[in-house]
Design an enzyme around this catalytic site. Structure first.
Site, PDB file in Angstrom:
ATOM      1  CD  GLU A   1      42.046  31.160  37.938  1.00 61.08           C
ATOM      2  OE1 GLU A   1      42.051  32.099  37.046  1.00 61.08           O
ATOM      3  OE2 GLU A   1      42.159  31.713  39.018  1.00 61.08           O
TER       4      GLU A   1
ATOM      5  CB  CYS B   1      40.832  38.121  40.017  1.00 60.88           C
ATOM      6  SG  CYS B   1      38.912  38.774  40.763  1.00 60.88           S
TER       7      CYS B   1
ATOM      8  CG  HIS C   1      39.258  33.920  38.957  1.00 60.72           C
ATOM      9  ND1 HIS C   1      40.350  33.885  39.819  1.00 60.72           N
ATOM     10  CD2 HIS C   1      38.385  34.763  39.853  1.00 60.72           C
ATOM     11  CE1 HIS C   1      40.151  34.700  40.690  1.00 60.72           C
ATOM     12  NE2 HIS C   1      39.040  35.048  40.814  1.00 60.72           N
TER      13      HIS C   1
HETATM   14  N1  GLN Z   1      39.674  41.130  46.398  1.00 63.25           N
HETATM   15  C1  GLN Z   1      39.371  41.548  45.045  1.00 63.25           C
HETATM   16  C2  GLN Z   1      37.720  41.520  44.871  1.00 63.25           C
HETATM   17  O1  GLN Z   1      37.080  41.122  45.888  1.00 63.25           O
HETATM   18  C3  GLN Z   1      39.895  40.354  44.078  1.00 63.25           C
HETATM   19  C4  GLN Z   1      39.218  39.074  44.176  1.00 63.25           C
HETATM   20  C5  GLN Z   1      39.799  38.042  43.539  1.00 63.25           C
HETATM   21  O2  GLN Z   1      40.819  38.206  43.236  1.00 63.25           O
HETATM   22  N2  GLN Z   1      38.975  37.009  43.230  1.00 63.25           N
HETATM   23  O3  GLN Z   1      37.487  42.371  44.128  1.00 63.25           O
END
Ligand code: GLN
Length: 562
Positions: A529, A385, A527
Site C-alpha cells: 500500500e 504483513c 506493505h
Molecule cells: N507484528 C508483526 C511483525 O512484527 C506484523 C507487523 C506488521 O503487520 N506490520 O512481524
C-alpha cells in the site's frame, strides 16, 4: 546559506485548528507544480519531540508511513508521495527530536566549542540546514515545507523562526508563505466567521511572517465578500486568498485550487515560467470516483477500526485499485475482536476480506477466523504483513494439522511457532527504527498468482537486470518460520515469493503465500500500500479488487486477466 542559488521554497503553516488538511493542501500544490513539469520535493516538519513517528500510536497519530530508505514517518509523507508521484526519504520528515538530537551531539563533539548553545541560532540553523539539504539531495527546483501543528503552539516557534530566516537569507523571490486556516460557519447568523483567521495571521505576523497567500478551509465555496474582507484584514491580496471547501474526494482538491489560480500566484511570486499543467490523470480519477461502473464492499478486519487515518495508505491503495477497475470501493471496518467472538455473519456480505498490518495480540483470533472464512468460502482475500501471518497460522492449524500453531508474538509457548522472530531481531534492544524496514527485494516464482499480478513490473525488472525480482516496503519483526515452510508447502500452501539471498532460511524468507484452488487468496509480508499511486496502482490491490468485482458480478472464476 542554501547550496543552490535557484531552489525556491514554499512554506505552508496552519492556523485556528489542527487537522485542517494542510497535508492535502501542500500535496495539491505539489501536484500542480509536478503536472507543470517542475522538480519538486516536500518536507514535513513535525514539532513533536519523538525522533520519528515509529513509536507513536496509530490510533492517535494516524498511520506510520514507511519510505524506501526505511524511515518511519508521519502519514503526510505518504500523501506527498501519492500526490507528487515521487519517492521521499528520511530527510523529508524533520522533527524536534531529530533537530535536538543533532544539536546535542554536535555540542558533545565540541563543534560549538566555547559558545553558549541556544535555540537561535543553533537550533534554527540546524532546521534550516535540513530544509536546504532536502532540496539539494533531491535536486528539486521547488521545496514545499509544511510546518505541522498550529501557529501559536509553543513547539512550533523555533520552526517558524527558521522559516522566517530562510526568506531573510535567500530573498523574497525565492520564498512564498501560505497560511491555511479554518473558517467556522455559524448557522444562526448564516455566515463564515473570519475573526479566528485574522487572529491567526496576526500571531504569524508577530513572529515576523506576513503570509503571501491564504488557503481557507470551509464547508462550501467562499462567497466573494468574505474573500475581500479577509484580504483587507490580513493584508493579503484578494487573488491570493483561496477557498478550499470540503471536497467529495481528496483527488479533486488539486483541480479546485487550480481553477482558482493558485499556480498563478506561485508563478508570479516565485518568477516561474508559465506552463499549462497536464491534469488528465486527475480528471480521469475524479471522474471514475464520481461515476464508477461497479462497486464492491471490502471488509477490513483490523484493530483500529474507529480511526481510519490509522490505515490511510491502505485506503488510498484500495481507492487506486478501484479506479483501475473502474469501481467504487466501499470499506467496512470490522472489529477483529467481534469476529473473534463469533460474529462471522457480517463477513459473508463482503466481496473481499482484507486483513491489514498490525502489532500485538488484541483481536488476533478474529483475524485468523477471518482468513479461514475467506479461504473456506472462496471469498477474495488479501493479507498484508500481519495479514499474511494470520493466514499462515490458519493454514497451519486447520489444513496442515499443526494444532495450536501461532506466532511467538502472540503465544511464546506455542507448540508450533509457524511465525517467529527473525534471527536478526534477537539482538535488537531499542524500539525506535529497529524493525526490518524499507524496501526489500522479493523473488517471484513463475506460474504463481503473484507472478501474474506483478507481470508488468517483472518485465521492467528483467530489462533493469534483476530478473524475477520486485521491490516492496516492509515494517515487521516476525517472519514465517523456515522450519515449517516444507510442512506448509506439503499441505498445499503456495509460496509465491521469497527474499533472495536468504536461501538458507527454508528456501528464502517467505514474502508471499497464496492458494491455488481459490479465486484470489494472497498474503504478502510487505506493505504494498505504501507504493500505490493514482498513476501506478499496486498489483496485489488491483488483483484483489478485480477479483472482488468479479465476485460481485457473479463470475465463477475471477482472478487475473490472461
Ligand atoms: N507484528 C508483526 C511483525 O512484527 C506484523 C507487523 C506488521 O503487520 N506490520 O512481524
Amino acid at each position: 546559506m542554501d547550496g543552490s542559488h535557484e531552489t525556491k521554497y514554499v512554506f505552508v503553516t496552519g492556523g485556528v485548528v489542527s487537522s485542517l488538511g494542510k497535508g492535502i493542501a501542500t500535496s495539491s500544490i505539489g501536484a500542480l507544480l509536478r503536472t507543470r513539469g517542475y522538480r519538486v520535493t516536500a518536507v514535513k516538519i513535525d514539532p513533536y519531540i519523538n525522533v520519528d513517528a515509529g513509536t507513536m500510536r496509530p490510533y492517535e497519530h494516524g498511520e506510520v508511513f514507511v519510505t524506501e530508505d526505511g524511515a518511519e514517518t508521519d502519514l503526510d509523507i505518504g500523501t506527498y508521495e501519492r500526490f507528487l508521484d515521487i519517492d521521499l526519504g528520511r530527510s523529508n520528515n524533520v522533527t524536534t527530536g531529530q533537530v535536538y538530537q543533532a544539536v546535542i551531539q554536535k555540542e558533545r563533539q565540541g563543534v560549538y566549542l566555547s559558545q553558549t548553545v541556544q535555540v537561535i541560532p543553533h537550533v534554527t540553523d540546524e532546521i534550516k540546514a535540513r530544509i536546504y539539504q532536502a532540496g539539494e539531495e533531491s535536486n528539486a527546483e521547488i521545496v514545499l515545507v509544511e510546518v505541522g501543528g498550529t501557529v501559536g503552539d509553543i513547539e512550533s516557534l523555533p520552526f517558524l523562526e527558521a522559516i522566517r530566516q530562510v526568506r531573510f537569507e535567500v530573498g523574497r523571490d525565492r520564498t512564498l508563505y501560505l497560511h491555511v486556516t479554518l473558517l467556522p460557519y455559524l448557522g444562526s447568523s448564516e455566515e463564515y466567521k473570519t475573526k479566528p483567521t485574522q487572529h491567526s495571521v496576526a500571531t504569524l505576523r508577530g513572529v515576523g511572517i506576513q503570509p503571501d497567500g491564504l488557503i481557507l478551509r470551509s464547508r462550501s465555496a467562499l462567497p466573494p465578500e468574505a474573500r475581500s474582507k479577509i484580504a483587507l484584514f490580513t493584508n493579503v491580496e484578494v487573488d491570493a486568498v483561496f477557498s478550499a471547501y470540503d471536497a467529495d474526494h481528496v483527488y479533486a482538491v488539486p483541480e479546485m485550487l487550480e481553477q482558482q489560480g493558485i499556480a498563478k500566484l506561485l508563478e508570479r511570486h516565485l518568477k516561474l515560467e508559465r506552463v499549462t499543467p497536464e491534469l488528465r490523470v486527475w480528471h480521469e480519477a475524479v471522474r471514475v470516483l464520481r461515476q464508477p461502473e461497479a462497486s464492491v464492499n471490502i471488509g477490513v478486519v483490523g484493530k483500529y477500526v474507529a480511526m481510519p487515518d490509522a490505515y490511510l495508505s491502505l485506503m488510498e491503495a484500495l481507492k487506486h485499485a478501484g479506479i483501475a477497475n473502474r469501481a467504487r470501493v466501499d470499506i467496512d471496518w470490522v472489529s477483529a475482536e467481534a469476529v473473534a467472538d463469533g460474529d462471522l455473519d457480517q463477513l459473508s456480505a463482503f466481496d473481499g476480506v482484507l486483513v491489514p498490518g498490525g502489532f500485538g495480540v488484541r483481536g488476533i483470533e478474529g483475524k485468523v477466523r477471518a482468513a479461514r472464512f475467506a479461504r473456506e468460502e472462496g471469498v477474495p482475500f488479501l493479507g498484508i504483513c500481519l495479514g499474511l501471518q494470520v493466514a499462515v497460522i490458519d493454514y497451519a492449524r486447520h489444513v496442515a494439522g499443526l494444532e495450536g500453531a501461532n506466532s511467538t508474538e502472540f503465544d511464546p509457548y506455542t507448540p508450533h511457532p509457524v511465525i517467529d522472530l527473525m534471527p536478526e531481531q534477537l539482538e535488537v534492544d531499542g524500539m525506535g527504527g529497529t524493525m526490518r524496514l524499507g524496501s526489500w527485494p522479493m523473488r517471484v516464482s513463475p506460474g504463481t498468482l503473484l507472478a501474474e499480478l506483478y507481470a508488468g513490473r517483472l518485465e521492467a525488472a528483467a530489462v533493469a537486470g534483476h530478473p524475477s525480482t520486485v521491490f516492496e516496503r516492509h515494517r515487521h519483526r516476525y517472519e514465517v518460520n523456515p522450519a515449517y515452510v516444507d510442512a506448509l508447502k506439503a499441505a498445499g500452501l503456495v509460496v509465491g515469493g521469497v527474499t533472495p539471498g536468504m536461501e538458507g532460511r527454508g528456501g528464502g524468507l517467505v514474502e508471499a503465500v497464496e492458494l491455488s484452488d481459490h479465486p484470489f487468496f494472497l498474503g504478502v509480508q510487505s506493505h504494498p500500500e505504501f507504493t500505490s499511486r493514482l498513476m501506478r496502482p499496486s498489483p496485489p490491490f488491483t488483483g484483489f479488487i478485480r477479483a472482488a468485482v468479479a465476485r460481485r458480478r457473479g463470475d465463477a472464476v475471477a482472478a487475473v486477466p490472461a
